[in-house]
Design a protein around this motif. Structure first.
Motif, mmCIF file in Angstrom:
data_model
loop_
_atom_site.group_PDB
_atom_site.id
_atom_site.type_symbol
_atom_site.label_atom_id
_atom_site.label_comp_id
_atom_site.label_asym_id
_atom_site.label_seq_id
_atom_site.Cartn_x
_atom_site.Cartn_y
_atom_site.Cartn_z
ATOM 1 N N MET A 89 -72.563 -52.953 -26.893
ATOM 2 C CA MET A 89 -71.941 -54.182 -26.428
ATOM 3 C C MET A 89 -71.960 -54.290 -24.896
ATOM 4 O O MET A 89 -71.620 -55.322 -24.338
ATOM 5 C CB MET A 89 -70.489 -54.255 -26.915
ATOM 6 C CG MET A 89 -70.326 -54.075 -28.418
ATOM 7 S SD MET A 89 -71.238 -55.322 -29.357
ATOM 8 C CE MET A 89 -70.336 -56.794 -28.914
ATOM 9 N N ASP A 90 -72.361 -53.186 -24.226
ATOM 10 C CA ASP A 90 -72.409 -53.149 -22.762
ATOM 11 C C ASP A 90 -73.662 -52.394 -22.321
ATOM 12 O O ASP A 90 -74.267 -51.648 -23.103
ATOM 13 C CB ASP A 90 -71.179 -52.430 -22.174
ATOM 14 C CG ASP A 90 -69.867 -52.958 -22.718
ATOM 15 O OD1 ASP A 90 -69.619 -54.163 -22.541
ATOM 16 O OD2 ASP A 90 -69.123 -52.158 -23.317
ATOM 17 N N ASP A 91 -74.017 -52.585 -21.041
ATOM 18 C CA ASP A 91 -74.972 -51.688 -20.414
ATOM 19 C C ASP A 91 -74.272 -50.363 -20.154
ATOM 20 O O ASP A 91 -73.061 -50.323 -19.905
ATOM 21 C CB ASP A 91 -75.473 -52.249 -19.079
ATOM 22 C CG ASP A 91 -76.351 -53.479 -19.261
ATOM 23 O OD1 ASP A 91 -76.793 -53.739 -20.407
ATOM 24 O OD2 ASP A 91 -76.610 -54.175 -18.256
ATOM 25 N N GLY A 92 -75.031 -49.268 -20.184
ATOM 26 C CA GLY A 92 -74.411 -47.988 -19.901
ATOM 27 C C GLY A 92 -75.388 -46.955 -19.385
ATOM 28 O O GLY A 92 -76.493 -46.818 -19.908
ATOM 29 N N ALA A 93 -74.990 -46.252 -18.319
ATOM 30 C CA ALA A 93 -75.754 -45.114 -17.824
ATOM 31 C C ALA A 93 -75.305 -43.865 -18.568
ATOM 32 O O ALA A 93 -74.277 -43.860 -19.253
ATOM 33 C CB ALA A 93 -75.533 -44.946 -16.331
ATOM 34 N N LYS A 94 -76.082 -42.791 -18.419
ATOM 35 C CA LYS A 94 -75.717 -41.554 -19.087
ATOM 36 C C LYS A 94 -74.339 -41.105 -18.613
ATOM 37 O O LYS A 94 -74.070 -41.020 -17.417
ATOM 38 C CB LYS A 94 -76.755 -40.478 -18.801
ATOM 39 C CG LYS A 94 -76.499 -39.185 -19.557
ATOM 40 C CD LYS A 94 -77.606 -38.175 -19.324
ATOM 41 C CE LYS A 94 -77.320 -36.888 -20.101
ATOM 42 N NZ LYS A 94 -78.413 -35.900 -19.940
ATOM 43 N N GLY A 95 -73.451 -40.837 -19.573
ATOM 44 C CA GLY A 95 -72.093 -40.429 -19.254
ATOM 45 C C GLY A 95 -71.093 -41.565 -19.229
ATOM 46 O O GLY A 95 -69.879 -41.318 -19.209
ATOM 47 N N ASP A 96 -71.561 -42.801 -19.201
ATOM 48 C CA ASP A 96 -70.649 -43.947 -19.217
ATOM 49 C C ASP A 96 -70.025 -44.119 -20.590
ATOM 50 O O ASP A 96 -70.604 -43.741 -21.625
ATOM 51 C CB ASP A 96 -71.390 -45.232 -18.849
ATOM 52 C CG ASP A 96 -71.722 -45.320 -17.372
ATOM 53 O OD1 ASP A 96 -71.233 -44.471 -16.603
ATOM 54 O OD2 ASP A 96 -72.487 -46.224 -16.997
ATOM 55 N N VAL A 97 -68.834 -44.706 -20.611
ATOM 56 C CA VAL A 97 -68.174 -45.065 -21.871
ATOM 57 C C VAL A 97 -68.379 -46.559 -22.094
ATOM 58 O O VAL A 97 -68.032 -47.376 -21.228
ATOM 59 C CB VAL A 97 -66.672 -44.722 -21.828
ATOM 60 C CG1 VAL A 97 -65.986 -45.181 -23.116
ATOM 61 C CG2 VAL A 97 -66.470 -43.228 -21.616
#
Length: 297
Positions: free
Chosen positions: A247-255
């Motif tokens: 549902m969102d963009d996310g980098a490694k480690g992001d929630v």
């Protein structure tokens, strides 16, 4: 006028014979037909002198004094003062300025190689002021000395961008350079280490040649919004997996938020890589992994 003609005529006896035929030729011109030979001769002499003076009018006079070949600029002297202040403990890296109005001209010029030496340096760190004598030396000889005062400020090395970068760009090593900025004009939240920029992506456009705040950059997303991912839930002795939609963009480690495509429930998960997320360990979320889920012991 007659005396002037006579002076010129007698002053150049060797030239009379060479100029006389030319004077005779000029006399054939209708406008000069009635002029006597003497007058015609002096007209030619005056013309000769006029052309000679015009030809040498732009020649520099050899009597001019030679210009100094070696100079010490204000920038040279200020750099030397900054180093001297750092050596005396005023700071780690310092920028000094000399009090003065016209800094476009060199502070000192000389006909021989010359350098500046700082002597008698004192400083007031509380008010960022200094005073010293600037000694200008040619070899080991003191040419002159100038008492000077000014101000100084501590500098800090800050990485900045060479070019404007935009959201979605990934900052490369070639995009970054280090510049000195006054410590008093920097913020506590700026990036001070190049490694904190390389590989990051701006949250929005960042202009070049300025300090960058830490919150202006982040790791580039490895998962884009609406991407299909594998959802994993780890529990003692088992692992539950199912499919979900980011549902969102996310980098490694992001929630990020992820929707279970079977139950349509939305849970929070940690991005592991471009295809996998791990659901945050919450009992209330475990029950949402239903229908089509796979368990592994």
């Amino acid at each position: 006028m007659i005396r002037l003609y006579l002076f010129l005529f007698l002053s150049f006896p060797r030239r009379r014979e060479s100029l006389y035929p030319f004077a005779q030729a000029v006399k054939e011109i209708p406008a000069f037909a009635g002029m006597t030979n003497v007058r015609m001769y002096f007209l030619v002499v005056f013309a000769f002198f006029a052309f000679t003076v015009a030809a040498y009018a732009d020649e520099p006079l050899s009597m001019n004094a030679p210009k100094p070949l070696f100079q010490v600029t204000y920038s040279d002297a200020e750099d030397a003062i900054g180093r001297a202040l750092a050596e005396k403990g005023a700071g780690t890296k310092l920028s000094a300025s000399i009090r003065g109005d016209n800094k476009s001209e060199p502070i000192f010029s000389y006909a021989k190689p010359v350098n500046v030496e700082i002597r008698g340096l004192t400083f007031d760190k509380a008010n960022n002021k200094w005073a010293a004598n600037l000694f200008f030396l040619s070899g080991s000889d003191v040419v002159t000395a100038i008492p000077s005062t000014g101000q100084f400020e501590e500098m800090v090395e800050v990485p900045v961008l060479r070019r404007e970068v935009h959201n979605g760009d990934v900052i490369k090593d070639s995009d970054v350079e280090v510049r000195d900025f006054p410590l008093s004009r920097t913020r506590s939240d700026i990036v001070t280490d190049i490694s904190d920029l390389i590989g990051k992506s701006p949250m929005r456009g960042i202009s070049p040649n300025r300090p960058i705040r830490q919150q202006e950059v982040a790791l580039p997303p490895v998962i884009k919004k609406n991407r299909m991912v594998e959802m994993r839930y780890n529990a003692p002795g088992m692992q539950i997996t199912t499919n979900g939609q980011a549902m969102d963009d996310g980098a490694k480690g992001d929630v990020i938020s992820v929707r279970n495509t079977t139950s349509r429930k939305v849970v929070r998960a940690v991005v592991e890589d471009a295809n996998t997320v791990t659901i945050i360990s919450q009992d209330s979320q475990t029950s949402q992994l239903t229908g089509g889920d796979h368990a592994a012991n």
